[in-house]
Design an enzyme around this catalytic site. Structure first.
Site, mmCIF file in Angstrom:
data_model
loop_
_atom_site.group_PDB
_atom_site.id
_atom_site.type_symbol
_atom_site.label_atom_id
_atom_site.label_comp_id
_atom_site.label_asym_id
_atom_site.label_seq_id
_atom_site.Cartn_x
_atom_site.Cartn_y
_atom_site.Cartn_z
ATOM 1 N N SER A 166 52.346 34.194 42.100
ATOM 2 C CA SER A 166 50.920 33.980 42.330
ATOM 3 C C SER A 166 50.207 35.313 42.539
ATOM 4 O O SER A 166 50.800 36.276 43.048
ATOM 5 C CB SER A 166 50.696 33.100 43.561
ATOM 6 O OG SER A 166 51.030 33.807 44.749
ATOM 7 N N ASP A 167 48.939 35.375 42.132
ATOM 8 C CA ASP A 167 48.115 36.472 42.619
ATOM 9 C C ASP A 167 47.994 36.293 44.130
ATOM 10 O O ASP A 167 48.202 35.202 44.669
ATOM 11 C CB ASP A 167 46.746 36.452 41.932
ATOM 12 C CG ASP A 167 46.077 37.823 41.954
ATOM 13 O OD1 ASP A 167 46.461 38.662 42.793
ATOM 14 O OD2 ASP A 167 45.169 38.054 41.148
ATOM 15 N N TRP A 168 47.611 37.356 44.804
ATOM 16 C CA TRP A 168 47.656 37.376 46.264
ATOM 17 C C TRP A 168 46.698 36.319 46.829
ATOM 18 O O TRP A 168 45.499 36.399 46.637
ATOM 19 C CB TRP A 168 47.334 38.762 46.765
ATOM 20 C CG TRP A 168 48.526 39.648 46.957
ATOM 21 C CD1 TRP A 168 48.808 40.398 48.064
ATOM 22 C CD2 TRP A 168 49.605 39.903 46.038
ATOM 23 N NE1 TRP A 168 50.005 41.091 47.884
ATOM 24 C CE2 TRP A 168 50.511 40.804 46.660
ATOM 25 C CE3 TRP A 168 49.910 39.445 44.747
ATOM 26 C CZ2 TRP A 168 51.678 41.244 46.046
ATOM 27 C CZ3 TRP A 168 51.082 39.890 44.135
ATOM 28 C CH2 TRP A 168 51.942 40.777 44.781
#
Length: 726
Positions: free
Chosen positions: A150-152
């Protein structure tokens, strides 16, 4: 980049980027990628992946997919109280495959170890829990063997994202330092109570370890020797928890000889847009060289004076956001040009205040050569610069750059304009101005910025670069824009333009660009001849059929809940996410008041039996036969000038259908050619190159429409053409 990350102890480099691809020129993070053309982006993605991973570092190709603007990517950043979720990019099947997915297919085929899913939704399903795009398209159709991260804080569910194909959550908590997680102990609970089957966890772990071993981390990993949060030598190892003071930054210099490479890339990528009567190259002996512009000089606070480069002070050599880095130094254009001129015994003066109108007028009147530096910046949405929330508000020059150019050029009839920008800017007022004798687009060239532009200005490097996007006359010519104001509680961004972005949009509308995609001049000239197309003996296309193997499991799950209690011999670090339970009762451990209430689990989400293979799949990148070479195309490029130079011939293809763009890029090559000599330009056209995505068969097909090959120096200058033999 791979070598530098390896030297710092980095396991995964968060790059390369083809999301955003650059749907709209104002997009804040377009600069992190390559081009709004999928073929150009795909080539660069593949080569970047191979380069990074050759150094033993996992490449994380991102952001998957449809992440084309900063506004409304995360609701806390949006600044509107009535929004409930991140925006949705609504993209049809053809557009997804022929435009946005294309470069990711190239990255997967090149062996990227990781793919980062993006913040946005696609067709109203979050990218990191979109089973169709993660399981069906990425892992089945494209045959991706690595892990999805995932992106942050881009994860929005627990078991939902697990079933949808997310393999790793970063940084692990629901919100930064929230001390809560969708996974962590909740994933442990979900496995123990039978909601998430063991094979799904084993699959995620296997994918992470596969990438690890694939690039050789087992033999190449070194201890991490730096800290992301501070440059201090000593400090807290656990920054937010404020625990464990120790040596955290060893300040290991990993630059090697990269300065020379950076300088070469900066000059090799500078695009010469205008050069009247051979105004360039300069000799360095001009009577008075005057440099103008904030963009020529230093940031008064130093090159790293703004966190994550979140300002536009001094020369623009890097845009802002998490994709930025600290400069080890920054050679400004003012410094490099001064060194050049003074070293030749000539006169040099500069003014780097764009608003010192009186002084600018006085110097411009005296200058024999005026070099004006202007810029336009952008970046990630968590930083706002001059009212631009990541995305640019417009395509004009920053810091009064337009007035600066007009003021100087009105008084000096040999004015050279140099643009440092993250993408297209509006230049129509200058292309035909007789006092502006040359225009160069130098992008954002990094630490050697000044040296790179001096190499071009003074002829040590003959420019050969081409525009990776279109410079249009007006913002409206691009035919698409960003969504700056929400149109619903969940902002809806409808990609109704389909595949028609950048040059494809202008071509369809019959709009003349100022400087077209692929355009770029040289200090010499080239001609094109002898186009040849040879059909190859490739076999027929066979859709992939059959079934996958059943989902494997490794070992057995121990369902003794007490075995998962937080170990007594581990010191708990505040705010860290652990997989351990606090109590043996799963309902109490979950801390979920709705625990046990029947919820929605998609059909077959827990099914680990063999599944049908995707007809367009079969190997990393898709069906291997998509990459069969069907045609070998060659042409002769001749240097008709008096000095050696580099040319980038380009092959465009008209697919011929009523819904196809007039032309699409399908190949290019950078050739170094001595004066009076010729070189052969060669492109292998693959089955994918000549195909369209068919929504009925869910596969690539070659239509019956007449297809035409065009070869030349830009998308609008293709003197050679020939019908493709079918």
């Amino acid at each position: 980049m791979g070598a530098e990350h390896q030297g710092k102890g980095v396991d995964v480099q968060l790059g390369p980027v083809s999301g955003p691809i650059g749907r709209a020129p104002e997009g804040g993070r377009n600069w992190e990628g390559f081009s709004p053309d999928p073929v150009l982006s795909g080539v660069m993605m593949a080569q970047s992946v191979q380069g990074i991973q050759s150094q033993g570092v996992i490449a994380c190709s991102k952001h998957y997919i449809g992440y084309e603007q900063e506004h409304f990517r995360q609701i806390p950043q949006a600044g509107f109280n009535n929004l409930t979720d991140s925006y949705s990019s609504n993209i049809d099947d053809v557009t997804m495959h022929e435009l946005y997915l294309w470069p990711f297919a190239d990255a997967v085929r090149a062996g990227t170890g990781s793919i980062m899913c993006s913040y946005n939704q696609i067709n109203n399903s979050y990218a990191c829990q979109n089973s169709y795009l993660l399981n069906n398209v990425l892992k089945n159709e494209l045959g991706f063997q690595g892990f999805v991260v995932s992106d942050w804080s881009g994860q929005h569910s627990g078991i939902g994202s697990a079933f949808a194909g997310l393999d790793m959550t970063m940084p692990g908590d629901v919100g930064f330092d929230s001390d809560t997680s969708f996974w962590g102990p909740n994933l442990t609970v979900a496995v123990l109570n039978g909601t998430v089957p063991q094979w799904r966890v084993d699959d995620a772990v296997t994918r992470i370890l596969a990438a690890w071993y694939y690039v050789g981390r087992d033999t190449k990993q070194i201890p991490i020797n730096y800290d992301s949060w501070t440059l201090a030598t000593y400090g807290y190892q656990h920054f937010f928890a404020q625990e464990d003071v120790r040596l955290i930054n060893e300040h290991v210099d990993v630059r090697g000889d990269h300065a020379a490479i950076i300088r070469d890339i900066g000059s090799a990528s500078t695009v010469l847009l205008k050069n009247v009567n051979n105004a360039l190259p300069l000799t360095g002996h001009e009577k008075l060289t005057a440099v103008f512009g904030n963009d020529a000089g230093d940031n008064p606070d130093g090159p790293n004076g703004c966190s994550d480069r979140g300002c536009d002070n001094g020369t623009l050599a890097m845009a802002w956001g998490s994709g930025s880095a600290n400069f080890p130094y920054l050679v400004t254009p003012e410094t490099a040009i001064q060194n050049e001129v003074v070293g030749n015994g000539a006169a040099f003066e500069s003014i780097t205040d764009n608003f010192a109108y009186g002084q600018i007028e006085t110097l411009a009147m005296r200058a024999s050569t005026a070099i004006v530096f202007v810029n336009a910046d952008a970046g990630e949405g968590y930083i706002v610069v001059d009212g631009n929330q990541g995305d640019r508000n417009n395509l004009t020059l920053w810091q009064g750059g337009d007035n600066l150019i007009m003021n100087v050029s009105s008084l000096c009839n040999n004015t050279i304009v140099v643009i440092h920008s993250v993408g297209p800017v509006l230049l129509a007022n200058y292309s035909s101005n007789p006092n502006i004798t040359a225009i160069l687009w130098a992008g954002i060239p990094g630490q050697e910025s000044g040296n790179s532009i001096a190499d071009v200005l003074y002829g040590r490097v003959n420019p050969g670069a081409k525009l990776p996007f279109t410079m249009a006359v007006s913002r409206e010519d691009y035919g698409v824009d960003l969504l700056y104001l929400p149109n619903a509680a969940v902002p809806q961004v409808d990609f109704t333009e389909g595949v028609f972005i950048d040059y494809r949009a202008l071509d369809r509308a019959g709009i003349e660009p100022l400087y077209e995609f692929g355009f770029g001049l040289s200090y010499t000239t080239f001609s094109y001849s002898d186009l040849s197309i040879v059909k190859q003996n490739a076999g027929p296309y066979t859709p992939t059929s059959g079934m996958t193997a059943p989902a494997p499991t490794f070992g057995t799950t121990d369902n003794t809940t007490s075995d998962y209690i937080f170990p007594s011999n581990i010191t708990r670090i505040p705010f860290y996410i652990y997989p351990y339970l606090n109590v043996t009762d799963l309902q109490e451990a979950s801390q979920d008041p709705a625990y046990g209430v029947p919820g929605y689990i998609p059909a077959m989400a827990q099914d680990g039996t063999p599944q049908p293979l995707n007809p367009a799949g079969g190997a990393p990148g898709g069906n291997p036969q998509l990459y069969d070479v069907l045609y070998m195309v060659t042409a002769t490029v001749t240097n008709t000038g008096s000095i050696a130079g580099e040319e980038v011939p380009q092959l465009y293809l008209s697919l011929g259908g009523p819904y196809d763009p007039p032309v699409v890029l399908r190949g290019f090559e950078r050739l170094s050619i001595d004066a009076g000599m010729s070189a052969t330009f060669t492109v292998e056209l693959t089955r994918r190159d000549v195909s369209n995505w068919d929504t009925v068969s869910q596969n690539w097909v070659i239509s019956n429409y007449t297809k035409t090959v065009k070869v030349g120096s830009s998308s609008r200058n293709t003197p050679l053409s020939m019908t493709l033999p079918m």
